[in-house]
Design an enzyme around this catalytic site. Sequence first.
Site, PDB file in Angstrom:
ATOM      1  N   ASP A  31     -11.371  -8.811  14.344  1.00 35.94           N
ATOM      2  CA  ASP A  31     -10.275  -8.579  13.390  1.00 35.94           C
ATOM      3  C   ASP A  31      -9.470  -7.333  13.768  1.00 35.94           C
ATOM      4  OD1 ASP A  31      -8.743  -9.138  11.184  1.00 35.94           O
ATOM      5  OD2 ASP A  31     -10.126  -8.214   9.752  1.00 35.94           O
ATOM      6  N   ASN A  58      -6.785 -19.303   8.247  1.00 35.52           N
ATOM      7  CA  ASN A  58      -5.729 -18.797   9.137  1.00 35.52           C
ATOM      8  C   ASN A  58      -4.599 -19.818   9.353  1.00 35.52           C
ATOM      9  OD1 ASN A  58      -8.077 -16.944  11.232  1.00 35.52           O
ATOM     10  ND2 ASN A  58      -6.823 -16.190   9.552  1.00 35.52           N
TER      11      ASN A  58
HETATM   12  C1  IPE Z   1     -11.218 -13.312   9.770  1.00 37.72           C
HETATM   13  O1  IPE Z   1     -10.136 -12.447   9.850  1.00 37.72           O
HETATM   14  C2  IPE Z   1     -10.994 -14.507  10.649  1.00 37.72           C
HETATM   15  C3  IPE Z   1     -11.022 -14.240  12.078  1.00 37.72           C
HETATM   16  C4  IPE Z   1     -11.293 -13.101  12.644  1.00 37.72           C
HETATM   17  C5  IPE Z   1     -10.752 -15.379  12.916  1.00 37.72           C
HETATM   18  P1  IPE Z   1      -8.951 -12.518   8.777  1.00 37.72           P
HETATM   19  O2  IPE Z   1      -7.983 -11.449   9.150  1.00 37.72           O
HETATM   20  O3  IPE Z   1      -8.421 -13.887   8.679  1.00 37.72           O
HETATM   21  O4  IPE Z   1      -9.723 -12.160   7.432  1.00 37.72           O
HETATM   22  P2  IPE Z   1      -9.194 -11.580   6.052  1.00 37.72           P
HETATM   23  O5  IPE Z   1      -8.038 -12.423   5.639  1.00 37.72           O
HETATM   24  O6  IPE Z   1      -8.786 -10.157   6.283  1.00 37.72           O
HETATM   25  O7  IPE Z   1     -10.376 -11.672   5.130  1.00 37.72           O
HETATM   26  C1  IPE Z   2      -7.743 -11.173  14.013  1.00 44.56           C
HETATM   27  O1  IPE Z   2      -6.712 -10.256  13.846  1.00 44.56           O
HETATM   28  C2  IPE Z   2      -7.294 -12.435  14.720  1.00 44.56           C
HETATM   29  C3  IPE Z   2      -7.272 -13.619  13.863  1.00 44.56           C
HETATM   30  C4  IPE Z   2      -7.609 -13.689  12.616  1.00 44.56           C
HETATM   31  C5  IPE Z   2      -6.808 -14.848  14.478  1.00 44.56           C
HETATM   32  P1  IPE Z   2      -5.682 -10.365  12.640  1.00 44.56           P
HETATM   33  O2  IPE Z   2      -4.552 -11.216  13.077  1.00 44.56           O
HETATM   34  O3  IPE Z   2      -6.357 -10.793  11.402  1.00 44.56           O
HETATM   35  O4  IPE Z   2      -5.204  -8.862  12.520  1.00 44.56           O
HETATM   36  P2  IPE Z   2      -5.012  -8.019  11.187  1.00 44.56           P
HETATM   37  O5  IPE Z   2      -6.281  -8.116  10.413  1.00 44.56           O
HETATM   38  O6  IPE Z   2      -3.863  -8.615  10.450  1.00 44.56           O
HETATM   39  O7  IPE Z   2      -4.751  -6.625  11.660  1.00 44.56           O
HETATM   40 MG    MG Z   3      -7.305  -9.816   9.919  1.00 40.45          MG
END
Ligand code: IPE
Ligand code: IPE
Ligand code: MG
Length: 256
Positions: free
Chosen positions: A29, A77
């Site tokens: 993340d 997502n």
């Molecule tokens: C969790 O990250 C999913 C992945 C890393 C693929 P998210 O960024 O989607 O999670 P939330 O929304 O902060 O809980």
């Molecule tokens: C994790 O990084 C990747 C996926 C969930 C696909 P994020 O895209 O959630 O990055 P933040 O949490 O918005 O910084």
């Molecule tokens: Mg995230």
Amino acid sequence: MRRIFTSALSLKEQIDISRIPKHIAVIMDGNGRWARQQGEQRVFGHHHGVRAVRETAESCAELGVGYLTLYAFSTENWSRPKEEVDALMELLVQTISGEIKTLMDNKIRLKAIGDLDSLPSNCHDELNQAIATTSSNAGMELILALSYSSRWEITKAVKEIAQAVKEGKISPDEINEQIIENHLYTNGFPDPELMIRTSGEMRVSNFLLWQIAYTELYITPVLWPDFGRDELYKAIIDFQKRERRFGMTSEQLTIK
Ligand code: IPE
Ligand code: IPE
Ligand code: MG
């Protein structure tokens, strides 16, 4: 002249190689925030996250980790802006084909869990091809969680078991933890011993809810594109300092 010896061990040397977690799960993340910090679009962060994936997979394989599960895309997502979802799917296709050599060099066997049928067909095909190409590698299993939701996985398992009961194949009394596990995507993989989440968020975001019943959690503020070898070593060192009691008392654990 007096020579000064430094006794400090490197992070890698601090790891007890006889107690490496068999299965590590990672919630990768913070890509979006990393990109914003550089004044870039979110997708820039996803592209830079690929290096962290490669370094983490190589380091785990080198340490003798048996299974590495990476949360790459959750069911939730799909609700992100279309351009971001499209860019992530495109990146997935490129990364899978571009990293075959890394997988082969490190004897890594690729697997995937999640609602894979919901992936675009080129993505699905690329994934299946990489799974087939790496299937006889004898090293670590790298499991990509794609379009994955733990609640969805558990719901699917419940439906399958209910169907088996309806057809008279098993009786309700026979349902036990093992039968439930047999119907999860992770059937055949041991539960993760360590789960790492980057970017400091204190939640599990619908990842492996059943499987992490006794998993040690390690949350680091480091954003995913900055994660690498040393960050992995720190997580394992921290894990090795924990006392895993599984509901028992400390005293019970020390009695041989
Ligand atoms: C969790 O990250 C999913 C992945 C890393 C693929 P998210 O960024 O989607 O999670 P939330 O929304 O902060 O809980
Ligand atoms: C994790 O990084 C990747 C996926 C969930 C696909 P994020 O895209 O959630 O990055 P933040 O949490 O918005 O910084
Ligand atoms: Mg995230």
